[in-house]
Design a protein around this motif. Structure first.
Motif, PDB file in Angstrom:
ATOM      1  N   GLU A   1       8.575   7.249  -1.720  1.00 38.84           N
ATOM      2  CA  GLU A   1       7.179   6.800  -1.693  1.00 38.84           C
ATOM      3  C   GLU A   1       6.237   7.954  -2.016  1.00 38.84           C
ATOM      4  OE1 GLU A   1       5.961   3.880  -1.517  1.00 38.84           O
ATOM      5  OE2 GLU A   1       7.849   2.848  -1.193  1.00 38.84           O
TER       6      GLU A   1
ATOM      7  N   ARG B   1       0.848  -1.190   0.000  1.00 38.74           N
ATOM      8  CA  ARG B   1       0.000   0.000   0.000  1.00 38.74           C
ATOM      9  C   ARG B   1       0.888   1.247   0.000  1.00 38.74           C
ATOM     10  NH1 ARG B   1      -4.063  -2.227   4.768  1.00 38.74           N
ATOM     11  NH2 ARG B   1      -5.010  -3.911   3.542  1.00 38.74           N
TER      12      ARG B   1
ATOM     13  N   VAL C   1       3.627   7.984  -5.071  1.00 38.06           N
ATOM     14  CA  VAL C   1       2.197   8.241  -4.900  1.00 38.06           C
ATOM     15  C   VAL C   1       1.771   9.424  -5.761  1.00 38.06           C
ATOM     16  CG1 VAL C   1       0.441   9.022  -3.264  1.00 38.06           C
ATOM     17  CG2 VAL C   1       2.086   7.274  -2.583  1.00 38.06           C
TER      18      VAL C   1
ATOM     19  N   ILE D   1      -0.998   9.519  -8.787  1.00 35.28           N
ATOM     20  CA  ILE D   1      -2.164  10.410  -8.842  1.00 35.28           C
ATOM     21  C   ILE D   1      -2.215  11.131 -10.184  1.00 35.28           C
ATOM     22  CG2 ILE D   1      -3.189  12.483  -7.858  1.00 35.28           C
ATOM     23  CD1 ILE D   1      -2.119  11.572  -5.144  1.00 35.28           C
TER      24      ILE D   1
ATOM     25  N   ARG E   1       0.489   4.437  -0.814  1.00 33.63           N
ATOM     26  CA  ARG E   1       0.011   5.702  -0.236  1.00 33.63           C
ATOM     27  C   ARG E   1       0.079   5.657   1.286  1.00 33.63           C
ATOM     28  NH1 ARG E   1      -5.330   8.398  -2.627  1.00 33.63           N
ATOM     29  NH2 ARG E   1      -3.974   8.170  -4.437  1.00 33.63           N
ATOM     30  N   GLN E   2      -0.250   4.523   1.884  1.00 30.51           N
ATOM     31  CA  GLN E   2      -0.171   4.406   3.338  1.00 30.51           C
ATOM     32  C   GLN E   2       1.273   4.415   3.830  1.00 30.51           C
ATOM     33  OE1 GLN E   2      -2.453   1.161   4.931  1.00 30.51           O
ATOM     34  NE2 GLN E   2      -4.323   1.735   3.834  1.00 30.51           N
TER      35      GLN E   2
END
Length: 206
Positions: free
Chosen positions: A164, A82, A168, A172, A84-85
């Protein structure tokens, strides 16, 4: 180079356990030294500990535990893929780590103002015993080395955090670009398929 992912994971796990072991030996020696001196000079060490700022120390402990939690959550997010996390938890970890150093700076400033820095200017009201100064020698060694670990950790954590965040951000951007491969080309009376709506060329009435 590693033969496969399993070998890489085993090497990383072994390296982490070796790192933890040497940290235990390093700080364990400092805690043992503190314990011996506190047992030998209980009154002076109690006097020294009474000079510490308990509320700030408690706040910094909470911040430190929080940063450990967010780092574990970042690792867990990486295991689950994950992105984005991962970026979010790493940012939270670095924020808490920075807060820890800021609070520690206020604690050190308090010691400086009250002449609790070991050396010629050291002074505690009610005693001139060297053992009282020894307490603060150990205090600054232990907390200073811990702060140094935090600084190194922030520097190392900045690399994956930025990577990261960039990944991300690129994801987007890619998600916001329309897929032109699925769009109708402007040919003849055709139209452009955008956001599910066909925008056709106006046809002249015959």
């Amino acid at each position: 180079h590693f033969d496969d992912y399993d070998q890489q994971r085993e090497a990383a796990t072994l390296g982490m356990w070796l790192f933890i072991a040497q940290e235990l030996m390093f700080f364990g020696g400092l805690f043992l030294t503190y314990t011996v001196y506190r047992w030998k000079y209980p009154a002076w060490f109690a006097l020294g500990s009474n000079q510490l700022d308990v509320p700030l120390g408690l706040l910094n402990t909470i911040v430190l535990i929080g940063s450990s939690l967010t780092m574990v959550l970042a690792v867990r997010s990486a295991q689950l893929g994950r992105a984005r996390q991962i970026a979010g938890w790493l940012a939270a970890t670095m924020t808490l780590g920075t807060a820890f150093l800021v609070i520690k700076g206020f604690e050190y400033h308090h010691k400086w103002v009250h002449h609790l820095i070991p050396g010629e200017g050291f002074h505690i009201e009610g005693t001139t015993a060297p053992a009282a100064q020894t307490f603060f020698v150990l205090y600054f060694c232990m907390t200073g080395l811990h702060a140094l670990h935090m600084i190194v950790g922030l520097a190392e954590g900045a690399v994956p955090a930025v990577a990261e965040a960039r990944q991300v951000g690129e994801g987007i951007v890619r998600a916001g670009v329309p897929d032109l491969a699925d769009a109708d080309e402007f040919e003849g009376g055709g139209g452009l398929q955008a956001n599910g709506c066909a925008v056709g060329d106006q046809q002249n009435g015959g």
